[in-house]
Write an enzyme that holds these catalytic residues in place. Structure first.
Site, PDB file in Angstrom:
ATOM      1  N   GLN A 109      67.066 -58.338  56.557  1.00  0.00           N
ATOM      2  CA  GLN A 109      67.684 -59.254  55.611  1.00  0.00           C
ATOM      3  C   GLN A 109      68.753 -58.536  54.776  1.00  0.00           C
ATOM      4  O   GLN A 109      68.780 -57.304  54.692  1.00  0.00           O
ATOM      5  CB  GLN A 109      66.630 -59.865  54.690  1.00  0.00           C
ATOM      6  CG  GLN A 109      65.555 -60.639  55.440  1.00  0.00           C
ATOM      7  CD  GLN A 109      66.127 -61.694  56.381  1.00  0.00           C
ATOM      8  OE1 GLN A 109      66.983 -62.489  56.001  1.00  0.00           O
ATOM      9  NE2 GLN A 109      65.666 -61.697  57.622  1.00  0.00           N
ATOM     10  N   ASP A 116      70.992 -56.629  62.542  1.00  0.00           N
ATOM     11  CA  ASP A 116      70.452 -57.794  63.246  1.00  0.00           C
ATOM     12  C   ASP A 116      69.732 -58.667  62.215  1.00  0.00           C
ATOM     13  O   ASP A 116      68.678 -58.290  61.690  1.00  0.00           O
ATOM     14  CB  ASP A 116      69.488 -57.334  64.347  1.00  0.00           C
ATOM     15  CG  ASP A 116      69.055 -58.473  65.255  1.00  0.00           C
ATOM     16  OD1 ASP A 116      69.069 -59.631  64.812  1.00  0.00           O
ATOM     17  OD2 ASP A 116      68.690 -58.193  66.420  1.00  0.00           O
ATOM     18  N   HIS A 117      70.303 -59.839  61.948  1.00  0.00           N
ATOM     19  CA  HIS A 117      69.772 -60.672  60.866  1.00  0.00           C
ATOM     20  C   HIS A 117      68.442 -61.329  61.223  1.00  0.00           C
ATOM     21  O   HIS A 117      67.795 -61.932  60.362  1.00  0.00           O
ATOM     22  CB  HIS A 117      70.795 -61.756  60.509  1.00  0.00           C
ATOM     23  CG  HIS A 117      70.831 -62.081  59.045  1.00  0.00           C
ATOM     24  ND1 HIS A 117      69.724 -62.007  58.241  1.00  0.00           N
ATOM     25  CD2 HIS A 117      71.844 -62.480  58.237  1.00  0.00           C
ATOM     26  CE1 HIS A 117      70.043 -62.358  57.004  1.00  0.00           C
ATOM     27  NE2 HIS A 117      71.326 -62.641  56.981  1.00  0.00           N
ATOM     28  N   ARG A 118      68.002 -61.210  62.464  1.00  0.00           N
ATOM     29  CA  ARG A 118      66.700 -61.760  62.829  1.00  0.00           C
ATOM     30  C   ARG A 118      65.550 -60.926  62.290  1.00  0.00           C
ATOM     31  O   ARG A 118      64.450 -61.449  62.066  1.00  0.00           O
ATOM     32  CB  ARG A 118      66.588 -61.863  64.356  1.00  0.00           C
ATOM     33  CG  ARG A 118      67.542 -62.854  64.986  1.00  0.00           C
ATOM     34  CD  ARG A 118      67.563 -62.755  66.493  1.00  0.00           C
ATOM     35  NE  ARG A 118      68.100 -61.473  66.949  1.00  0.00           N
ATOM     36  CZ  ARG A 118      68.371 -61.196  68.217  1.00  0.00           C
ATOM     37  NH1 ARG A 118      68.154 -62.112  69.146  1.00  0.00           N
ATOM     38  NH2 ARG A 118      68.859 -60.012  68.568  1.00  0.00           N
ATOM     39  N   PRO A 172      72.763 -62.087  66.405  1.00  0.00           N
ATOM     40  CA  PRO A 172      73.267 -62.625  65.135  1.00  0.00           C
ATOM     41  C   PRO A 172      73.312 -61.530  64.069  1.00  0.00           C
ATOM     42  O   PRO A 172      72.272 -61.024  63.641  1.00  0.00           O
ATOM     43  CB  PRO A 172      72.247 -63.707  64.773  1.00  0.00           C
ATOM     44  CG  PRO A 172      70.981 -63.269  65.439  1.00  0.00           C
ATOM     45  CD  PRO A 172      71.376 -62.525  66.682  1.00  0.00           C
TER      46      PRO A 172
END
Length: 420
Positions: free
Chosen positions: A345, A340-342, A150
């Protein structure tokens, strides 16, 4: 077990060359290919990564176990067409077909079923079709895997005036001394590494260990560089090789390591070590004119930075160069951070680009460090706003010169120092 990511196609090509004639492949690959099987997991890349836990002491693999394989979950699918296979005895009878309307012609049911079965399938696409192999198949595989990550993207436009001016000073000095050229990508890549000093989280990666999410914190910055290689038949392929421990290098060492990777990539001399363990990547599609790029993020990395073309903003590209100079309009480059948005931020990614922007404008002695590393005995060009001088009534230069001459003719004798 870590994989080669976007470089798998190259490894498979070299393996085929090895099978045909081992002497055509660099000796460093022979031991690896001795027990290599296409599609099998590759050995772990670099044991310098550690997974963060509550106390920060738990160890994790260098790359996620599921980074390079993403099998679809098994699920039962209900078909939407009637099967011609015999039904089990316990199955309930099929509902009776409604009688045709009075004005509808009667149709024999078995004949209708045969007509449906004989109907040819709709072709996927017109024209010739051929299976994808080698590099093309590897791209398909890696892009499918990248869909499991994501991502989000931050974008920032950076003035390129100071970057261009200092590059001119650097290359002019190199031309008079030891030779060589420094590119814009060299300077931007080094600024990226320096920006990681303040934002080390951009160098992290995500993994799953025993089904649990884990933050992988590499011990070093293995700077990945996307290299576009053109084959003799005109086709293009992408190789991502990395520079190990880039955070420990000054600019001169980084420049030398960068050029070595490029040279070996074009000569097909890259080794397995060059492919494994990449932590953050830089891609520069701006070299072929792309203004704004949002690259795909490979599983096992936390971020990839894209560099756009160095151009005037579109609304100014038709103006006269003199007018652009008078208006102090600068060329810009567009930087993108796909992350990687996990684990990263949007605020962190945006602040990282802001720091990169500041370094490219010379903050914290960035260009002083570059000049000192290359032993350039000059002061770098400094960033400062242009000053626009407005002449009263916008009098032309020729008219101003005539006024000066007239003033000397009329009042010049007052300046004379004579002794009759």
């Amino acid at each position: 077990m870590a994989g080669f990511g976007t470089n798998e196609w190259l490894v498979e090509e070299m393996y085929q060359q090895y099978l045909a004639d081992p002497s055509t492949v660099d000796q460093a690959w022979h031991e690896f290919f001795a027990d290599y099987r296409p599609g099998s997991p590759v050995g772990a890349a670099d044991g310098t990564q550690s997974a963060s836990s509550g106390n920060g002491s738990a160890a994790a693999p260098a790359a996620p176990a599921t980074s390079y394989a993403s099998p679809a979950p098994s699920r039962e699918v209900t078909p939407n067409v009637q099967s011609n296979a015999p039904k089990p005895a316990a199955a309930p009878p099929a509902p009776a077909r409604p009688a045709p309307a009075a004005d509808e012609p009667a149709l024999d049911r078995p004949a209708a079923d045969k007509a449906v079965a004989a109907k040819p399938a709709t072709p996927v696409a017109a024209g010739a079709q051929s299976p994808l192999r080698g590099a093309a198949a590897s791209v398909v595989k890696n892009m499918n895997v990248s869909l499991t990550v994501p991502t989000a993207t931050s974008v920032r436009a950076v003035p390129a005036k100071l970057l261009a001016d200092n590059r001119i000073v650097i290359n002019n000095h190199l031309a008079r001394s030891r030779g060589g050229k420094v590119s814009f990508t060299h300077l931007i890549g080094y600024a990226l590494i320096r920006a990681l000093d303040d934002f080390p989280n951009m160098n992290n990666a995500f993994a799953e260990v025993d089904g649990k999410p884990v933050l992988v914190q590499p011990a070093h910055v293995n700077f990945g560089l996307a290299i576009d290689l053109q084959k003799p038949d005109g086709s293009r392929s992408l190789v991502v090789a990395n520079i190990k421990g880039a955070e420990e290098m000054d600019f001169a060492r980084f420049w030398a390591a960068y050029e070595d990777v490029i040279r070996r990539a074009r000569a097909n001399k890259l080794t397995m070590e060059d492919f494994t363990g990449t932590t953050i990547s830089l891609t520069n599609p701006g070299t072929i004119g792309t203004n704004h790029s949002v690259p795909r993020l490979t599983a096992g990395q936390g971020a990839i930075i894209g560099v756009g073309a160095m151009e005037y903003p579109a609304e100014f590209q038709g103006m006269n160069p003199d007018a652009l100079t008078e208006m102090a309009v600068s060329k810009i480059i567009t930087l993108t951070s796909t992350y990687d948005h996990r684990i990263i931020q949007g605020a962190e990614s945006g602040d990282f680009l802001r720091r990169l922007h500041a370094l490219l404008l010379g903050e914290d002695g960035f260009y002083d460090e570059v000049f000192r590393s290359l032993r350039i005995p000059y002061e770098p060009v400094r960033w400062m706003p242009d000053v626009r001088i407005t002449r009263e009534g916008q009098i032309d230069k020729e008219a101003r010169v005539i006024e000066v001459i007239e003033s000397y003719r009329r009042n010049g004798h007052l300046m004379a120092d004579t002794d009759p």
